[in-house]
Design a protein around this motif. Structure first.
Motif, short mmCIF file in Angstrom:
data_model
loop_
_atom_site.label_atom_id
_atom_site.label_comp_id
_atom_site.label_asym_id
_atom_site.label_seq_id
_atom_site.Cartn_x
_atom_site.Cartn_y
_atom_site.Cartn_z
N THR A 55 -7.83 -4.05 -4.95
CA THR A 55 -7.13 -3.81 -3.75
C THR A 55 -5.65 -4.10 -3.76
O THR A 55 -5.64 -5.47 -4.45
N ALA A 56 -4.91 -3.53 -3.17
CA ALA A 56 -3.55 -4.04 -2.72
C ALA A 56 -3.59 -5.73 -2.14
O ALA A 56 -2.92 -6.61 -2.51
N SER A 57 -4.53 -5.86 -1.26
CA SER A 57 -4.88 -7.18 -0.82
C SER A 57 -5.40 -7.93 -1.60
O SER A 57 -4.98 -9.07 -1.39
N GLN A 58 -6.60 -7.65 -2.58
CA GLN A 58 -6.57 -8.57 -3.64
C GLN A 58 -5.52 -8.96 -4.36
O GLN A 58 -5.39 -10.14 -4.89
N VAL A 59 -4.65 -8.13 -4.64
CA VAL A 59 -3.43 -8.45 -5.88
C VAL A 59 -2.67 -9.34 -4.95
O VAL A 59 -2.09 -10.33 -5.66
N LEU A 100 3.22 -4.23 -10.01
CA LEU A 100 2.01 -4.14 -10.64
C LEU A 100 1.34 -3.01 -10.08
O LEU A 100 0.21 -2.29 -10.81
N MET A 101 1.43 -2.73 -8.86
CA MET A 101 0.59 -1.66 -8.07
C MET A 101 1.19 -0.18 -8.50
O MET A 101 0.15 0.79 -8.35
N ASP A 102 2.05 0.05 -9.19
CA ASP A 102 2.59 1.26 -9.60
C ASP A 102 1.98 1.57 -11.06
O ASP A 102 2.35 2.66 -11.45
N GLU A 105 0.76 -1.39 -0.06
CA GLU A 105 -0.12 0.09 -0.09
C GLU A 105 0.91 1.25 0.20
O GLU A 105 0.45 2.30 -0.14
N ALA A 106 1.98 1.14 0.31
CA ALA A 106 2.97 2.33 0.35
C ALA A 106 3.36 2.66 -1.34
O ALA A 106 3.45 3.73 -1.39
N VAL A 107 2.89 1.83 -2.07
CA VAL A 107 3.00 2.13 -3.63
C VAL A 107 1.85 2.58 -4.12
O VAL A 107 1.74 3.59 -4.76
N ALA A 108 0.62 1.70 -3.67
CA ALA A 108 -0.60 2.35 -4.11
C ALA A 108 -1.77 1.32 -3.40
O ALA A 108 -1.33 0.09 -2.89
N LYS A 109 -2.81 2.00 -3.01
CA LYS A 109 -3.88 1.08 -2.16
C LYS A 109 -4.79 0.36 -3.49
O LYS A 109 -5.35 -0.56 -3.11
N TYR A 110 -4.94 1.00 -4.67
CA TYR A 110 -5.82 0.44 -5.65
C TYR A 110 -4.91 0.21 -6.97
O TYR A 110 -3.95 1.19 -7.20
N VAL A 111 -5.27 -0.69 -7.85
CA VAL A 111 -4.73 -0.73 -9.17
C VAL A 111 -5.75 -0.97 -10.01
O VAL A 111 -6.71 -2.05 -9.86
N ARG A 112 -5.71 -0.68 -11.38
CA ARG A 112 -6.73 -0.86 -12.37
C ARG A 112 -5.98 -1.59 -13.45
O ARG A 112 -4.92 -1.08 -13.95
N LEU A 113 -6.45 -2.78 -13.60
CA LEU A 113 -6.01 -3.75 -14.84
C LEU A 113 -6.96 -3.94 -15.60
O LEU A 113 -8.00 -4.52 -15.72
N GLY A 114 -6.86 -3.00 -16.93
CA GLY A 114 -7.95 -2.91 -17.73
C GLY A 114 -9.02 -2.46 -17.30
O GLY A 114 -9.23 -1.17 -16.60
N LYS A 115 -10.54 -3.09 -17.31
CA LYS A 115 -11.53 -2.70 -16.72
C LYS A 115 -11.80 -2.96 -15.30
O LYS A 115 -12.72 -2.35 -14.63
N GLN A 116 -10.78 -3.79 -14.54
CA GLN A 116 -11.01 -4.25 -13.36
C GLN A 116 -10.14 -3.38 -12.42
O GLN A 116 -8.90 -3.02 -12.54
#
Length: 611
Positions: free
Chosen positions: A397-401, A433-435, A383-394
């Protein structure tokens, strides 16, 4: 009647120093002569412990292990330990006296040549020089190949291998598969290379929660059977179910050889994947990538790169476009990592120029473990990098990745400093990936990942909208996530391979520089290798009889499957009647045993029918 080489009876083992963590819980199983078994499961789940118990390197804490008298067995452990001052000859040929003893044995020559211990075209002094190399000065990959050669040169009944494909390139993995199939010895192997598992293994053991489940066939068969078990039990959580369904969809769209399963199993699997979309919507991802990147991504124009006195690239022009998904292959030492460094600009070109688009946000996973914040916990470091990430339309959260890359919720609160090497690599990839980069370069991303984590990684990359370049010896991953394959053949060019890795192996074989790496190609020591259970050619009448037998057995399997399903329903209805439960349980075990016997007979009949 098949002969058992060894048996485990109610074997129990715990994590050393932690009696509360059970790795093997009253496990009973056996290894038959000529059987090739692949062992899969999560990292830390007990796979290596199982191998150590089998070989006797670890005593059991309960139960017993019995071995056939005079059993000839070799073991390749994860760590290669050689005596100080030893030479390659001391390790590999320790049981041979004069050179003519091993030189006259085609099996030994095949091992030495196939693993690159001795030069293929060399003789005399060059071979002696290779064998007299001190092991203290060998690299990690060279030590691994020497240890593998030592395990294979003997006359064996059983060989136990822990991660034998580590440090082998695509050709080396292909050679090893051919060699083991041709030898027809029993095999127990732990590896994350799913192509190898599918090509070599006739049975799969899954180590999970202290138990070992046994499945007939290789990796693809295991995926089918596990999904079917999940469907019947209806106990797996939805995320894992979706991941298994997508993996099944990809398998069903793969080569026809992957689908030679009993019809009832295929129909059950197809019911699971009927509503699953294509593994990757290439057009949609290309549109996403173009919007994020524009027309120019990374380009090498008239590029020349020289390393160690040889030319890696000789005035090569290579343009990576938005949404390109490229796999790079070549033998060890061919310069694949150097090529990636030239692409990122980390390594300057000797001539020519490198062009990078103004909108490019580049990320690279190297083979080295970068410094990670040891004082943070896994989730905090992500989460220090990002708390959420968008992969295409999806959006995830960091926890899900983290969970998709093998960190369950409880493990996400582990301090980074206490992670294993494989876990640190997974965390490194997660942070990349989170970046949300739009150009991703991966150098051997599968190192230290178990098969479930690899499936999770592939699922993420399937929907990743950007330009992707992958250097990997994992044929399965490259074929799944890449749309094109380029090769370094050592001629100064970057060669496009329309036929993918199969094309690469054929070209290498045609050039006389390596084995074909195909399951159907013969290693040097055998004129007609075949998978266990292969039958000689039969005439047309015998094939017709075999087809009739296969159809009859298939109908019987369908009947037994329906009967098994009815018994499961009756067991649920009889939950309050202990006597009825015991009676139904006995009947169910008999049905399952008969179905497994019929399935083995069906496989044999199907092979005879194919001739």
């Amino acid at each position: 009647m098949p002969e058992n080489l060894l048996n485990l009876e109610n074997v129990t083992a715990h994590v050393p120093g932690d009696a509360s963590r059970v790795l093997l819980d009253a496990v009973s199983l056996g290894v038959e002569r000529g059987e090739r078994i692949g062992v899969v499961g999560l990292n830390g789940g007990g796979k290596t412990t199982l191998l150590d118990v089998i070989t006797g390197e670890r005593p059991t804490e309960g139960g017993r292990v019995s071995r056939l008298g005079g059993l000839r067995m070799a073991h390749l452990a994860q760590r290669d330990r050689f005596p100080a001052g030893s030479t390659v000859r001391d390790i590999v040929l320790q049981h041979y006296g004069a050179d003519h003893e091993w030189a006259s044995d085609p099996r030994v020559r095949d091992v030495l040549d196939g693993l690159g211990i001795t030069p293929r075209s060399g003789a005399g002094a060059s071979v002696d020089t290779a064998l007299e190399r001190p092991t203290d000065g060998l690299s990690g990959g060279e030590k691994r190949r020497v240890a593998l050669a030592a395990a294979l040169v003997g006359e064996l009944d059983l060989v136990v291998l822990d991660e034998p494909t580590n440090h082998l390139d695509v050709e080396g993995i292909g050679w090893l598969a051919n060699h083991l199939i041709a030898r027809r010895i029993a095999l127990v192997v732990v590896t994350h290379d799913r192509w190898f598992l599918d090509t070599v293994c006739t049975r799969t053991w899954e180590v999970a929660n202290g138990q070992v489940e046994s499945y007939l066939g290789g990796y693809a068969d295991w995926v089918y059977a596990r999904a079917e078990r999940t469907r019947q039990a209806d106990a797996a959580e939805q995320r894992r179910r979706n991941l298994a369904r997508k993996e099944l969809a990809w398998l069903r769209r793969g080569p026809p050889a992957r689908t030679s399963k009993p019809r009832y199993r295929i129909e059950a699997a197809e019911a699971l994947i009927a509503d699953v979309p294509a593994a990757r919507n290439t057009v949609e991802l290309m549109q996403f990538a173009t919007n994020r990147l524009g027309r120019t991504v990374l380009e090498l124009e008239d590029a020349t790169v020289e390393i160690a006195g040889r030319t890696l690239l000789d005035r090569v022009t290579w343009r990576l476009g938005p949404g390109d998904r490229v796999g790079i292959v070549g033998i060890n030492g061919s310069g694949k990592t150097t090529l990636l460094r030239a692409l990122t600009g980390e390594r300057e070109l000797d001539s020519g120029r490198r062009v990078q688009g103004s909108t490019v946000k580049l990320a690279q996973l190297t083979q080295e473990l970068i410094d990670l914040p040891a004082e943070m916990r896994v989730l905090e470091a992500t989460e220090a990098v990002a708390k959420y990430v968008r992969l295409g339309k999806q959006e995830m959260t960091a926890s899900q990745v983290l969970e998709q890359l093998g960190f369950p919720a409880a493990r996400q609160w582990t301090p980074v400093g206490r992670l294993s090497g494989g876990e640190r690599r997974r965390l490194q990839l997660t942070r990349l990936l989170m970046d949300e980069p739009n150009v991703l370069l991966l150098d051997e991303p599968t190192n230290d990942l178990d098969v479930d984590t690899l499936a999770g990684l592939e699922d993420l990359l399937d929907g990743w909208p950007g330009t992707l370049v992958v250097v990997s010896h994992d044929r399965y991953l490259t074929e799944r996530v890449c749309d094109q394959v380029l090769a370094l053949f050592g001629d100064g060019n970057l060669t496009h391979l329309p036929g993918g890795i199969g094309d690469y192996l054929q070209r290498r074989a045609a050039a006389g520089r390596g084995p074909a790496g195909q399951a159907s190609a013969a290693p040097a020591s055998a004129s007609a290798p075949a998978r266990a259970g292969d039958a000689p050619k039969v005439d047309a009448a015998a094939q017709r009889t075999a087809r009739k037998d296969a159809q009859r057995l298939e109908r019987r399997m369908e009947q037994l499957t329906k009967r098994e399903e009815r018994l499961h329903g009756q067991l649920a209805e009889a939950a309050t009647d202990p006597d009825r439960l015991m009676e139904l349980d006995r009947e169910l075990k008999a049905v399952v045993a008969e179905r497994e016997t019929v399935e083995i007979e069906w496989l044999a009949a199907a092979e005879r029918a194919e001739g």
